[in-house]
Design a protein around this motif. Structure first.
Motif, PDB file in Angstrom:
ATOM      1  N   LEU A  46       0.826  -1.208   0.000  1.00 15.91           N
ATOM      2  CA  LEU A  46       0.000   0.000   0.000  1.00 15.91           C
ATOM      3  C   LEU A  46       0.864   1.263   0.000  1.00 15.91           C
ATOM      4  CD1 LEU A  46      -2.719  -1.134   2.563  1.00 15.91           C
ATOM      5  CD2 LEU A  46      -3.068  -0.770   0.114  1.00 15.91           C
ATOM      6  N   GLU A  47       1.904   1.299   0.841  1.00 15.47           N
ATOM      7  CA  GLU A  47       2.760   2.486   0.964  1.00 15.47           C
ATOM      8  C   GLU A  47       3.527   2.789  -0.305  1.00 15.47           C
ATOM      9  OE1 GLU A  47       5.376   2.025   4.274  1.00 15.47           O
ATOM     10  OE2 GLU A  47       3.805   2.453   5.741  1.00 15.47           O
ATOM     11  N   LEU A  51      -0.488  -0.986  -4.540  1.00 14.13           N
ATOM     12  CA  LEU A  51      -1.894  -1.373  -4.470  1.00 14.13           C
ATOM     13  C   LEU A  51      -2.719  -0.305  -3.774  1.00 14.13           C
ATOM     14  CD1 LEU A  51      -1.771  -5.121  -3.364  1.00 14.13           C
ATOM     15  CD2 LEU A  51      -2.126  -4.216  -5.635  1.00 14.13           C
ATOM     16  N   SER A  52      -3.960  -0.190  -4.195  1.00 13.38           N
ATOM     17  CA  SER A  52      -4.909   0.662  -3.474  1.00 13.38           C
ATOM     18  C   SER A  52      -5.932  -0.205  -2.746  1.00 13.38           C
ATOM     19  CB  SER A  52      -5.605   1.625  -4.441  1.00 13.38           C
ATOM     20  OG  SER A  52      -6.260   0.904  -5.464  1.00 13.38           O
ATOM     21  N   ILE A  53      -6.151  -1.420  -3.258  1.00 12.53           N
ATOM     22  CA  ILE A  53      -7.084  -2.370  -2.640  1.00 12.53           C
ATOM     23  C   ILE A  53      -6.388  -3.727  -2.571  1.00 12.53           C
ATOM     24  CG2 ILE A  53      -9.277  -3.620  -2.896  1.00 12.53           C
ATOM     25  CD1 ILE A  53     -10.339  -1.186  -4.435  1.00 12.53           C
ATOM     26  N   ILE A  64      12.799 -19.105  -2.234  1.00 12.05           N
ATOM     27  CA  ILE A  64      12.626 -17.893  -1.440  1.00 12.05           C
ATOM     28  C   ILE A  64      11.152 -17.834  -1.052  1.00 12.05           C
ATOM     29  CG2 ILE A  64      12.667 -15.368  -1.472  1.00 12.05           C
ATOM     30  CD1 ILE A  64      14.913 -15.526  -3.534  1.00 12.05           C
ATOM     31  N   LYS A  65      10.892 -17.464   0.177  1.00 11.32           N
ATOM     32  CA  LYS A  65       9.515 -17.313   0.651  1.00 11.32           C
ATOM     33  C   LYS A  65       8.977 -15.975   0.140  1.00 11.32           C
ATOM     34  CE  LYS A  65       7.006 -17.043   5.034  1.00 11.32           C
ATOM     35  NZ  LYS A  65       7.186 -17.145   6.506  1.00 11.32           N
ATOM     36  N   TYR A  66       7.760 -16.000  -0.413  1.00  9.89           N
ATOM     37  CA  TYR A  66       7.098 -14.798  -0.906  1.00  9.89           C
ATOM     38  C   TYR A  66       5.710 -14.667  -0.288  1.00  9.89           C
ATOM     39  CZ  TYR A  66      10.392 -14.044  -4.757  1.00  9.89           C
ATOM     40  OH  TYR A  66      11.508 -13.778  -5.503  1.00  9.89           O
ATOM     41  N   HIS A  67       5.293 -13.423  -0.112  1.00  9.14           N
ATOM     42  CA  HIS A  67       3.885 -13.148   0.139  1.00  9.14           C
ATOM     43  C   HIS A  67       3.331 -12.677  -1.199  1.00  9.14           C
ATOM     44  CE1 HIS A  67       4.678 -12.359   4.672  1.00  9.14           C
ATOM     45  NE2 HIS A  67       4.553 -13.647   4.391  1.00  9.14           N
ATOM     46  N   VAL A  68       2.302 -13.345  -1.674  1.00  7.99           N
ATOM     47  CA  VAL A  68       1.704 -13.014  -2.962  1.00  7.99           C
ATOM     48  C   VAL A  68       0.354 -12.358  -2.675  1.00  7.99           C
ATOM     49  CG1 VAL A  68       0.955 -13.870  -5.192  1.00  7.99           C
ATOM     50  CG2 VAL A  68       2.866 -14.987  -4.015  1.00  7.99           C
ATOM     51  N   ILE A  69       0.241 -11.129  -3.130  1.00 13.31           N
ATOM     52  CA  ILE A  69      -0.942 -10.318  -2.841  1.00 13.31           C
ATOM     53  C   ILE A  69      -1.712 -10.094  -4.128  1.00 13.31           C
ATOM     54  CG2 ILE A  69      -1.748  -8.103  -1.954  1.00 13.31           C
ATOM     55  CD1 ILE A  69       0.937  -7.937  -0.400  1.00 13.31           C
ATOM     56  N   SER A  70      -3.017 -10.243  -4.036  1.00 10.38           N
ATOM     57  CA  SER A  70      -3.911  -9.956  -5.153  1.00 10.38           C
ATOM     58  C   SER A  70      -4.707  -8.715  -4.791  1.00 10.38           C
ATOM     59  CB  SER A  70      -4.851 -11.150  -5.369  1.00 10.38           C
ATOM     60  OG  SER A  70      -5.852 -10.820  -6.292  1.00 10.38           O
ATOM     61  N   GLY A  71      -4.836  -7.801  -5.749  1.00 11.17           N
ATOM     62  CA  GLY A  71      -5.594  -6.586  -5.464  1.00 11.17           C
ATOM     63  C   GLY A  71      -5.713  -5.703  -6.680  1.00 11.17           C
ATOM     64  N   GLU A  72      -5.918  -4.421  -6.421  1.00  8.91           N
ATOM     65  CA  GLU A  72      -6.051  -3.432  -7.494  1.00  8.91           C
ATOM     66  C   GLU A  72      -5.062  -2.308  -7.259  1.00  8.91           C
ATOM     67  OE1 GLU A  72     -10.012  -1.912  -8.075  1.00  8.91           O
ATOM     68  OE2 GLU A  72     -10.880  -3.920  -8.124  1.00  8.91           O
ATOM     69  N   ASN A  73      -4.512  -1.792  -8.373  1.00  3.06           N
ATOM     70  CA  ASN A  73      -3.626  -0.638  -8.266  1.00  3.06           C
ATOM     71  C   ASN A  73      -4.449   0.648  -8.311  1.00  3.06           C
ATOM     72  OD1 ASN A  73      -4.222  -0.192 -10.982  1.00  3.06           O
ATOM     73  ND2 ASN A  73      -2.259  -0.971 -11.714  1.00  3.06           N
ATOM     74  N   SER A  74      -3.772   1.787  -8.286  1.00  3.75           N
ATOM     75  CA  SER A  74      -4.482   3.074  -8.250  1.00  3.75           C
ATOM     76  C   SER A  74      -5.260   3.357  -9.531  1.00  3.75           C
ATOM     77  CB  SER A  74      -3.496   4.205  -7.967  1.00  3.75           C
ATOM     78  OG  SER A  74      -2.473   4.206  -8.937  1.00  3.75           O
ATOM     79  N   SER A  75      -4.958   2.612 -10.616  1.00  4.79           N
ATOM     80  CA  SER A  75      -5.699   2.764 -11.878  1.00  4.79           C
ATOM     81  C   SER A  75      -6.854   1.772 -11.973  1.00  4.79           C
ATOM     82  CB  SER A  75      -4.758   2.549 -13.067  1.00  4.79           C
ATOM     83  OG  SER A  75      -3.683   3.444 -13.017  1.00  4.79           O
ATOM     84  N   GLN A  85      10.430 -12.454   1.122  1.00  4.41           N
ATOM     85  CA  GLN A  85      10.615 -12.464   2.580  1.00  4.41           C
ATOM     86  C   GLN A  85      12.039 -12.908   2.897  1.00  4.41           C
ATOM     87  OE1 GLN A  85       7.883 -11.410   4.661  1.00  4.41           O
ATOM     88  NE2 GLN A  85       7.445 -10.760   2.574  1.00  4.41           N
ATOM     89  N   THR A  86      12.989 -12.075   2.525  1.00  3.19           N
ATOM     90  CA  THR A  86      14.394 -12.383   2.759  1.00  3.19           C
ATOM     91  C   THR A  86      15.021 -11.259   3.567  1.00  3.19           C
ATOM     92  OG1 THR A  86      15.051 -11.300   0.698  1.00  3.19           O
ATOM     93  CG2 THR A  86      14.624 -13.669   0.589  1.00  3.19           C
ATOM     94  N   LYS A  87      16.201 -11.528   4.082  1.00  6.95           N
ATOM     95  CA  LYS A  87      16.936 -10.496   4.831  1.00  6.95           C
ATOM     96  C   LYS A  87      17.370  -9.371   3.896  1.00  6.95           C
ATOM     97  CE  LYS A  87      17.174 -12.729   8.831  1.00  6.95           C
ATOM     98  NZ  LYS A  87      15.905 -12.745   9.458  1.00  6.95           N
ATOM     99  N   LYS A  88      17.812  -9.767   2.680  1.00  5.00           N
ATOM    100  CA  LYS A  88      18.170  -8.757   1.682  1.00  5.00           C
ATOM    101  C   LYS A  88      16.872  -8.121   1.193  1.00  5.00           C
ATOM    102  CE  LYS A  88      20.129 -11.756  -1.021  1.00  5.00           C
ATOM    103  NZ  LYS A  88      20.728 -12.309  -2.219  1.00  5.00           N
ATOM    104  N   LYS A  89      16.931  -6.852   0.939  1.00  8.08           N
ATOM    105  CA  LYS A  89      15.744  -6.162   0.432  1.00  8.08           C
ATOM    106  C   LYS A  89      15.658  -6.372  -1.082  1.00  8.08           C
ATOM    107  CE  LYS A  89      14.295  -4.697   4.303  1.00  8.08           C
ATOM    108  NZ  LYS A  89      13.242  -5.439   4.925  1.00  8.08           N
ATOM    109  N   GLU A  90      15.029  -7.467  -1.471  1.00 12.47           N
ATOM    110  CA  GLU A  90      14.859  -7.751  -2.891  1.00 12.47           C
ATOM    111  C   GLU A  90      13.678  -6.953  -3.428  1.00 12.47           C
ATOM    112  OE1 GLU A  90      15.213 -11.770  -4.139  1.00 12.47           O
ATOM    113  OE2 GLU A  90      16.418 -12.302  -2.410  1.00 12.47           O
ATOM    114  N   THR A  91      13.600  -6.881  -4.728  1.00 14.23           N
ATOM    115  CA  THR A  91      12.585  -6.074  -5.387  1.00 14.23           C
ATOM    116  C   THR A  91      11.196  -6.677  -5.248  1.00 14.23           C
ATOM    117  OG1 THR A  91      14.249  -5.453  -7.011  1.00 14.23           O
ATOM    118  CG2 THR A  91      11.970  -5.018  -7.592  1.00 14.23           C
ATOM    119  N   VAL A  92      10.245  -5.814  -4.935  1.00 11.24           N
ATOM    120  CA  VAL A  92       8.833  -6.202  -4.950  1.00 11.24           C
ATOM    121  C   VAL A  92       8.415  -6.228  -6.413  1.00 11.24           C
ATOM    122  CG1 VAL A  92       6.502  -5.451  -4.326  1.00 11.24           C
ATOM    123  CG2 VAL A  92       8.372  -5.209  -2.684  1.00 11.24           C
ATOM    124  N   ILE A  93       7.764  -7.306  -6.835  1.00 14.58           N
ATOM    125  CA  ILE A  93       7.380  -7.465  -8.240  1.00 14.58           C
ATOM    126  C   ILE A  93       5.875  -7.266  -8.360  1.00 14.58           C
ATOM    127  CG2 ILE A  93       7.271  -9.090 -10.167  1.00 14.58           C
ATOM    128  CD1 ILE A  93       9.830 -10.384  -8.878  1.00 14.58           C
TER     129      ILE A  93
END
Length: 168
Positions: A46-47, A51-53, A64-75, A85-93
């Motif tokens: 969200l931040e 995603l907006s929703i 690698i462990k991932y949280h997979v989120i389904s939603g809507e973007n601002s458009s 979900q890693t110690k290294k800050k990998e890219t959010v896709i």
């Protein structure tokens, strides 16, 4: 009711209460591990304006462990977001849902190629940087099988079967 019967009844009730408590504690701990970090991943999505929703969030455990989120973007476009979900800050896709195949199309591909006995579970994940649908099923040989179906083109990129040892 005799004294022995009353003592047996009290001990039985105590054992049942303790067993229920142990089961509930174990289940709660296991469930907590599954949803651990979901709130942080939702907040991040969200931040960052991804995603907006938020509709759903699931945990995918691969290399690698991932949280997979389904939603809507601002458009107001339907999107999927993979938060590593890693110690290294990998890219959010972030990918539009329309840029890939659906869960039903992934199942249809696996049915076409391997004709499974029954589908156990289907979820979005990530394998070596490629968004995938992980299709778990039992095949005709009673093997527990995983197929990784490429999110973009529907091709099966990995096929793994685990044969269970029969107890004699």
């Amino acid at each position: 009711m005799g004294k022995k019967t009353l003592i047996t009844l009290i001990i039985t009730i105590a054992i049942l209460i303790i067993a229920a408590w142990v089961f509930a504690s174990t289940y709660s701990a296991a469930r907590e591990q599954y949803i651990d970090g979901h709130e942080e991943s939702k907040k991040l999505a969200l931040e960052k304006g991804k995603l907006s929703i938020i509709d759903t969030i699931e945990t995918y455990n691969g290399q690698i462990k991932y949280h997979v989120i389904s939603g809507e973007n601002s458009s107001n476009e339907k999107v999927y977001v993979w938060v590593p979900q890693t110690k290294k800050k990998e890219t959010v896709i972030v990918k539009k849902q329309s840029s890939g195949i659906t869960e039903q199309q992934a199942i249809a591909k696996v049915n076409q190629v391997y004709n499974p006995e029954n589908i156990v579970d289907v979820k979005l994940g990530m394998d070596e940087g490629i968004p995938i649908w992980e299709v778990k099923y039992r095949d005709k040989s009673e093997r527990y099988t995983f197929d990784f179906v490429n999110f973009y083109n529907g091709e099966i990129i990995k096929h793994m079967a685990i044969k269970e040892e029969k107890q004699s």
